[in-house]
Design a protein around this motif. Structure first.
Motif, short mmCIF file in Angstrom:
data_model
loop_
_atom_site.label_atom_id
_atom_site.label_comp_id
_atom_site.label_asym_id
_atom_site.label_seq_id
_atom_site.Cartn_x
_atom_site.Cartn_y
_atom_site.Cartn_z
N MET A 154 0.62 -1.06 -0.34
CA MET A 154 0.24 -0.17 -0.47
C MET A 154 0.81 1.40 0.04
SD MET A 154 -3.04 1.15 2.83
CE MET A 154 -2.33 0.05 3.88
N SER A 155 0.07 2.12 -1.29
CA SER A 155 1.24 3.13 -0.88
C SER A 155 0.88 4.32 0.15
CB SER A 155 1.15 3.47 -3.01
OG SER A 155 1.43 5.19 -2.64
N SER A 156 1.99 4.77 0.24
CA SER A 156 2.04 6.24 0.99
C SER A 156 1.70 7.31 0.77
CB SER A 156 2.63 6.59 2.51
OG SER A 156 4.06 6.97 1.90
N GLU A 157 1.06 7.55 -0.56
CA GLU A 157 0.16 8.03 -1.47
C GLU A 157 -0.46 8.44 -1.57
OE1 GLU A 157 3.20 9.90 -4.29
OE2 GLU A 157 4.56 10.05 -2.90
N GLN A 158 -1.54 7.21 -1.38
CA GLN A 158 -2.83 7.22 -1.49
C GLN A 158 -3.55 7.69 -0.24
OE1 GLN A 158 -3.29 2.22 -0.67
NE2 GLN A 158 -4.63 2.81 -2.40
N SER A 159 -5.24 8.39 -0.69
CA SER A 159 -5.59 9.42 -0.06
C SER A 159 -5.98 8.46 1.29
CB SER A 159 -6.76 10.42 -0.62
OG SER A 159 -7.81 9.14 -1.31
N VAL A 160 -6.52 9.61 2.21
CA VAL A 160 -7.33 8.73 3.16
C VAL A 160 -8.87 8.34 2.86
CG1 VAL A 160 -8.31 9.11 5.44
CG2 VAL A 160 -5.88 10.21 5.02
N GLU A 161 -9.10 8.90 2.32
CA GLU A 161 -10.49 7.98 1.40
C GLU A 161 -10.11 6.87 0.84
OE1 GLU A 161 -9.43 11.68 1.07
OE2 GLU A 161 -10.83 12.49 2.18
N SER A 162 -9.35 6.53 0.02
CA SER A 162 -8.94 5.59 -0.95
C SER A 162 -9.03 4.44 0.18
CB SER A 162 -8.19 5.56 -1.72
OG SER A 162 -7.16 6.08 -1.78
N ARG A 163 -7.94 4.23 1.41
CA ARG A 163 -7.67 4.15 2.73
C ARG A 163 -8.64 3.62 3.28
NH1 ARG A 163 -3.07 5.52 5.51
NH2 ARG A 163 -4.09 7.46 5.00
N ILE A 164 -9.71 4.58 3.12
CA ILE A 164 -11.05 4.37 3.95
C ILE A 164 -11.99 3.01 3.45
CG2 ILE A 164 -12.62 4.87 5.11
CD1 ILE A 164 -11.91 7.15 5.97
N GLN A 165 -11.53 2.97 1.98
CA GLN A 165 -12.15 2.58 1.17
C GLN A 165 -12.29 0.93 0.90
OE1 GLN A 165 -13.73 4.58 -2.14
NE2 GLN A 165 -14.22 6.02 -1.49
N GLU A 166 -10.91 0.81 1.14
CA GLU A 166 -10.33 -0.14 0.50
C GLU A 166 -9.90 -1.04 2.04
OE1 GLU A 166 -5.88 -0.73 0.41
OE2 GLU A 166 -6.01 -0.01 -1.94
N ALA A 167 -10.22 -0.79 2.82
CA ALA A 167 -10.46 -1.48 4.70
C ALA A 167 -11.78 -1.75 4.29
CB ALA A 167 -9.96 -0.46 5.67
N LEU A 168 -12.57 -0.61 3.71
CA LEU A 168 -14.82 -0.82 3.80
C LEU A 168 -14.51 -2.08 3.08
CD1 LEU A 168 -16.46 1.99 3.69
CD2 LEU A 168 -15.33 0.50 5.74
N GLY A 169 -14.33 -2.10 1.68
CA GLY A 169 -14.49 -3.59 1.02
C GLY A 169 -13.57 -5.10 1.18
N GLN A 170 -12.95 -4.72 2.53
CA GLN A 170 -12.32 -6.04 3.27
C GLN A 170 -13.33 -6.97 4.15
OE1 GLN A 170 -8.24 -5.12 4.66
NE2 GLN A 170 -6.98 -4.91 2.93
N ILE A 171 -13.61 -5.65 4.17
CA ILE A 171 -15.13 -6.47 5.66
C ILE A 171 -16.16 -6.37 5.11
CG2 ILE A 171 -13.80 -5.36 7.38
CD1 ILE A 171 -15.93 -2.89 7.67
N ARG A 172 -16.32 -5.46 3.33
CA ARG A 172 -17.46 -5.91 2.88
C ARG A 172 -19.03 -7.12 2.49
NH1 ARG A 172 -17.10 -2.17 -0.44
NH2 ARG A 172 -17.86 -0.08 0.75
N GLU A 173 -17.54 -8.10 2.27
CA GLU A 173 -18.48 -9.05 2.29
C GLU A 173 -19.26 -10.22 3.42
OE1 GLU A 173 -16.84 -13.89 1.28
OE2 GLU A 173 -16.05 -12.38 0.40
N ALA A 174 -18.23 -9.58 4.78
CA ALA A 174 -19.29 -10.36 5.60
C ALA A 174 -20.28 -9.59 5.80
CB ALA A 174 -17.76 -10.20 6.85
N ILE A 175 -20.85 -8.16 5.88
CA ILE A 175 -21.66 -7.93 6.42
C ILE A 175 -22.76 -7.97 5.27
CG2 ILE A 175 -22.54 -5.39 6.28
CD1 ILE A 175 -19.95 -4.62 7.46
N GLN A 176 -22.24 -8.07 4.06
CA GLN A 176 -23.05 -8.66 3.03
C GLN A 176 -23.85 -10.62 3.46
OE1 GLN A 176 -21.40 -8.12 0.01
NE2 GLN A 176 -22.00 -5.91 -0.72
N GLN A 177 -22.85 -11.21 3.72
CA GLN A 177 -23.76 -12.04 3.95
C GLN A 177 -24.71 -12.18 4.90
OE1 GLN A 177 -20.09 -14.30 5.35
NE2 GLN A 177 -19.39 -15.37 3.52
N ASP A 178 -24.88 -11.36 6.27
CA ASP A 178 -26.47 -10.42 6.66
C ASP A 178 -27.03 -10.23 5.57
OD1 ASP A 178 -25.26 -12.42 8.93
OD2 ASP A 178 -24.11 -11.16 9.32
#
Length: 80
Positions: free
Chosen positions: A1-25
């Protein structure tokens, strides 16, 4: 992960990693905005998360924990 990435894009990346678990419910989580002044990320819980008694726990123990671990700049995650 590049430190050049914006905070917003890193937040979206983190959400993407947990989205599947939330979608299962039957729910989902969407990034709304990030307030650099208060260091708060705003998200929208959708689907079956709306009105679910466990949604506050999902937000704080799941979403906020995952986002803060991935993006240390974020101090809090709040529902929009």
């Amino acid at each position: 992960m590049s430190s050049e990435q914006s905070v917003e894009s890193r937040i979206q990346e983190a959400l993407g990693q947990i989205r599947e678990a939330i979608q299962q419910d039957g729910g989902d989580v969407e990034f709304v905005s990030y307030d650099n002044l208060s260091k708060t990320a705003f998200v929208a819980l959708t689907g079956s998360c709306v009105g679910c008694p466990a949604s506050v726990m999902t937000l704080k123990m799941g979403v906020e924990r995952a986002v803060r671990m991935a993006v240390p700049e974020v101090q809090a995650v709040e529902a929009y």
